[in-house]
Scaffold this motif. Structure first.
Motif, PDB file in Angstrom:
ATOM      1  N   THR A  39     -12.908   3.086  13.548  1.00 23.44           N
ATOM      2  CA  THR A  39     -12.147   1.844  13.725  1.00 23.44           C
ATOM      3  C   THR A  39     -12.617   0.788  12.728  1.00 23.44           C
ATOM      4  N   THR A  40     -13.927   0.712  12.515  1.00 27.62           N
ATOM      5  CA  THR A  40     -14.478  -0.226  11.535  1.00 27.62           C
ATOM      6  C   THR A  40     -13.990   0.115  10.130  1.00 27.62           C
ATOM      7  N   MET A  41     -13.938   1.406   9.804  1.00 30.47           N
ATOM      8  CA  MET A  41     -13.441   1.818   8.491  1.00 30.47           C
ATOM      9  C   MET A  41     -11.994   1.370   8.286  1.00 30.47           C
ATOM     10  N   TRP A  42     -11.153   1.569   9.291  1.00 27.26           N
ATOM     11  CA  TRP A  42      -9.749   1.168   9.170  1.00 27.26           C
ATOM     12  C   TRP A  42      -9.624  -0.353   9.071  1.00 27.26           C
ATOM     13  N   ASP A  43     -10.461  -1.082   9.784  1.00 25.61           N
ATOM     14  CA  ASP A  43     -10.385  -2.547   9.771  1.00 25.61           C
ATOM     15  C   ASP A  43     -10.939  -3.148   8.482  1.00 25.61           C
ATOM     16  N   ARG A  44     -11.914  -2.454   7.856  1.00 26.50           N
ATOM     17  CA  ARG A  44     -12.632  -3.058   6.727  1.00 26.50           C
ATOM     18  C   ARG A  44     -12.641  -2.162   5.485  1.00 26.50           C
ATOM     19  N   TYR A  45     -11.643  -1.308   5.328  1.00 27.62           N
ATOM     20  CA  TYR A  45     -11.622  -0.358   4.217  1.00 27.62           C
ATOM     21  C   TYR A  45     -11.626  -1.044   2.857  1.00 27.62           C
ATOM     22  N   SER A  46     -11.134  -2.292   2.788  1.00 27.23           N
ATOM     23  CA  SER A  46     -11.061  -3.002   1.507  1.00 27.23           C
ATOM     24  C   SER A  46     -12.412  -3.579   1.093  1.00 27.23           C
ATOM     25  N   GLU A  47     -13.388  -3.558   1.993  1.00 27.12           N
ATOM     26  CA  GLU A  47     -14.708  -4.114   1.707  1.00 27.12           C
ATOM     27  C   GLU A  47     -15.646  -3.032   1.164  1.00 27.12           C
ATOM     28  N   PRO A  48     -16.718  -3.438   0.480  1.00 23.18           N
ATOM     29  CA  PRO A  48     -17.714  -2.462  -0.010  1.00 23.18           C
ATOM     30  C   PRO A  48     -18.635  -2.002   1.125  1.00 23.18           C
ATOM     31  N   PHE A  80     -14.558  10.360   4.740  1.00 20.28           N
ATOM     32  CA  PHE A  80     -13.561   9.838   5.670  1.00 20.28           C
ATOM     33  C   PHE A  80     -13.074   8.471   5.201  1.00 20.28           C
ATOM     34  N   LEU A  81     -14.005   7.606   4.780  1.00 18.14           N
ATOM     35  CA  LEU A  81     -13.636   6.278   4.300  1.00 18.14           C
ATOM     36  C   LEU A  81     -12.760   6.374   3.058  1.00 18.14           C
ATOM     37  N   SER A  82     -13.110   7.275   2.146  1.00 17.96           N
ATOM     38  CA  SER A  82     -12.306   7.456   0.941  1.00 17.96           C
ATOM     39  C   SER A  82     -10.892   7.907   1.290  1.00 17.96           C
ATOM     40  N   THR A  83     -10.775   8.778   2.289  1.00 15.88           N
ATOM     41  CA  THR A  83      -9.459   9.255   2.712  1.00 15.88           C
ATOM     42  C   THR A  83      -8.628   8.130   3.305  1.00 15.88           C
ATOM     43  N   ARG A  88      -4.091   4.413   2.762  1.00 14.36           N
ATOM     44  CA  ARG A  88      -3.521   3.065   2.703  1.00 14.36           C
ATOM     45  C   ARG A  88      -2.845   2.820   1.362  1.00 14.36           C
ATOM     46  N   ALA A  89      -3.416   3.379   0.292  1.00 21.00           N
ATOM     47  CA  ALA A  89      -2.801   3.228  -1.025  1.00 21.00           C
ATOM     48  C   ALA A  89      -1.421   3.886  -1.047  1.00 21.00           C
ATOM     49  N   LYS A  90      -1.285   5.062  -0.429  1.00 25.51           N
ATOM     50  CA  LYS A  90       0.021   5.714  -0.339  1.00 25.51           C
ATOM     51  C   LYS A  90       1.034   4.792   0.332  1.00 25.51           C
ATOM     52  N   SER A  91       0.622   4.194   1.434  1.00 22.84           N
ATOM     53  CA  SER A  91       1.534   3.305   2.167  1.00 22.84           C
ATOM     54  C   SER A  91       1.926   2.095   1.331  1.00 22.84           C
ATOM     55  N   SER A  99       1.467  -3.876  -7.925  1.00 26.13           N
ATOM     56  CA  SER A  99       1.191  -2.958  -9.029  1.00 26.13           C
ATOM     57  C   SER A  99       0.100  -1.974  -8.607  1.00 26.13           C
ATOM     58  N   VAL A 100      -0.017  -0.891  -9.349  1.00 27.10           N
ATOM     59  CA  VAL A 100      -1.051   0.103  -9.054  1.00 27.10           C
ATOM     60  C   VAL A 100      -2.442  -0.529  -9.143  1.00 27.10           C
ATOM     61  N   THR A 101      -2.631  -1.398 -10.113  1.00 26.11           N
ATOM     62  CA  THR A 101      -3.931  -2.077 -10.254  1.00 26.11           C
ATOM     63  C   THR A 101      -4.230  -2.937  -9.041  1.00 26.11           C
ATOM     64  N   GLU A 102      -3.250  -3.695  -8.583  1.00 26.69           N
ATOM     65  CA  GLU A 102      -3.447  -4.540  -7.400  1.00 26.69           C
ATOM     66  C   GLU A 102      -3.768  -3.699  -6.168  1.00 26.69           C
ATOM     67  N   ILE A 103      -3.089  -2.588  -6.039  1.00 22.01           N
ATOM     68  CA  ILE A 103      -3.326  -1.717  -4.883  1.00 22.01           C
ATOM     69  C   ILE A 103      -4.721  -1.110  -4.946  1.00 22.01           C
ATOM     70  N   ALA A 104      -5.159  -0.707  -6.134  1.00 25.11           N
ATOM     71  CA  ALA A 104      -6.493  -0.122  -6.283  1.00 25.11           C
ATOM     72  C   ALA A 104      -7.565  -1.078  -5.777  1.00 25.11           C
ATOM     73  N   TYR A 105      -7.485  -2.334  -6.171  1.00 20.58           N
ATOM     74  CA  TYR A 105      -8.475  -3.318  -5.725  1.00 20.58           C
ATOM     75  C   TYR A 105      -8.298  -3.661  -4.251  1.00 20.58           C
ATOM     76  N   LYS A 106      -7.075  -3.652  -3.790  1.00 19.85           N
ATOM     77  CA  LYS A 106      -6.796  -4.006  -2.401  1.00 19.85           C
ATOM     78  C   LYS A 106      -7.377  -2.983  -1.424  1.00 19.85           C
ATOM     79  N   VAL A 107      -7.447  -1.724  -1.834  1.00 20.29           N
ATOM     80  CA  VAL A 107      -7.981  -0.693  -0.933  1.00 20.29           C
ATOM     81  C   VAL A 107      -9.454  -0.391  -1.187  1.00 20.29           C
ATOM     82  N   GLY A 108     -10.119  -1.237  -1.966  1.00 18.62           N
ATOM     83  CA  GLY A 108     -11.568  -1.125  -2.052  1.00 18.62           C
ATOM     84  C   GLY A 108     -12.135  -0.497  -3.308  1.00 18.62           C
ATOM     85  N   TYR A 109     -11.302  -0.252  -4.329  1.00 23.63           N
ATOM     86  CA  TYR A 109     -11.803   0.325  -5.579  1.00 23.63           C
ATOM     87  C   TYR A 109     -12.017  -0.773  -6.609  1.00 23.63           C
TER      88      TYR A 109
END
Length: 296
Positions: A39-48, A80-83, A88-91, A99-109
């Motif tokens: 649950t924490t992973m889903w809530d905070r996946y965008s964080e390091p 699991f966190l990477s998955t 989320r990136a797929k969605s 943009s792809v760049t915005e999505i990459a940063y938004k999901v934690g990369y």
């Protein structure tokens, strides 16, 4: 390869015991702890998120937590966190105009290159191609032209759905690892309308020589009024067969029991079912803006 298969089998048996609730209070406590972490992973996946952060959410020590997490899910917390991030990136690729760049940063990369490489390997197509295929045909499953792939066999059998399972589309595929990611080397798609039949036959042809994991995913649909939005095609049931060691010309029979998806299941990373436009209405031509992102 065989050792890996046995190791995974042990993990999966532990996973099944927890799912069935017959492992006793200790197993149940472990499951609850893992669910808190997920649950924490889903809530905070965008964080390091660090391992300490995730283990802390489970209220367990970092070293004990990693072992417990594997016993429940069959994979590591980091995987699991990477998955989750790639799911989320797929969605976001389908639901938003980011943009792809915005999505990459938004999901934690922090690196577009790393994100693109991992997405392509796990989904089977690049982020840009995934979005472009939304209005086209579903991706093909053509294997590479190598000698190993020319020597092949087949897997056939039945998918057994839970009672009351109707109006489903079931995807059955052979994968190179226990995780449903990338493009399967062979795939069958079964339609289960309203007749209430729980058993469906499938066949996977041209399965190359080697060890493969046959997995099934069922998506709920309403044949009279299908929701055309790809992001609404969430898996309802999942199933797994025993690992298959394929030899040239072999014909393997495999039964796949299916069960309801729950929190401890890894998100499905393969490009299907989102890109399966067969018999689905044309997807909604516009995409939705992400209000959370737009507010920043």
């Amino acid at each position: 390869m065989q050792a890996t298969s046995k190791k995974y089998g042990r993990r999966r048996r532990a996973h099944n015991r927890v799912h069935l609730g017959d492992g006793g209070p200790v197993e149940e406590m472990c499951r609850v702890a893992v669910e808190r972490a997920i649950t924490t992973m889903w809530d905070r996946y965008s964080e390091p998120l660090s391992m300490d952060d995730i283990a802390g959410a489970a209220l367990l020590s970092k070293f004990y937590f990693s072992r417990v997490f594997r016993s429940v899910t069959g994979t590591s917390p980091g995987r699991f966190l990477s998955t989750i991030r790639l799911s989320r990136a797929k969605s976001l690729l389908l639901e938003t105009s980011l943009s792809v760049t915005e999505i990459a940063y938004k999901v934690g990369y922090n690196s577009l290159g790393t994100f693109t490489t991992r997405f392509t390997r796990s989904v089977g197509v690049s982020p840009t191609r995934f979005r472009a295929l939304l209005h086209g045909d579903r991706p093909s499953f053509s294997p590479p032209e190598t000698d190993a792939y020319r020597r092949s066999g087949a897997v056939h059998g039945t998918v057994v759905l839970p009672p009351g399972s109707t109006e489903l589309r079931v995807y059955v595929g052979a994968f190179g690892s226990p995780i449903v990611e990338g493009m399967p080397v062979s795939c069958d798609i079964l339609d289960c309308p309203t007749d209430g039949c729980r058993v469906r036959e499938y066949r996977l042809g041209s399965v190359p020589v080697g060890e493969w994991y046959v997995r099934a995913v069922a998506v709920a649909v309403r044949w009279a009024d299908v929701d055309p939005r790809p992001w609404a095609r969430n898996p309802r049931f999942v199933g797994a067969g025993e690992p298959v060691v394929m030899r040239d010309g072999q014909n393997v029979e495999l039964r796949i029991p299916m069960r309801a998806v729950d929190l401890t299941d890894l998100p499905i990373l393969m490009a299907l079912p989102e890109l399966d436009n067969r018999f689905f209405p044309e997807p909604v031509p516009t995409v939705r803006w992400d209000p959370e992102f737009a507010s920043h």
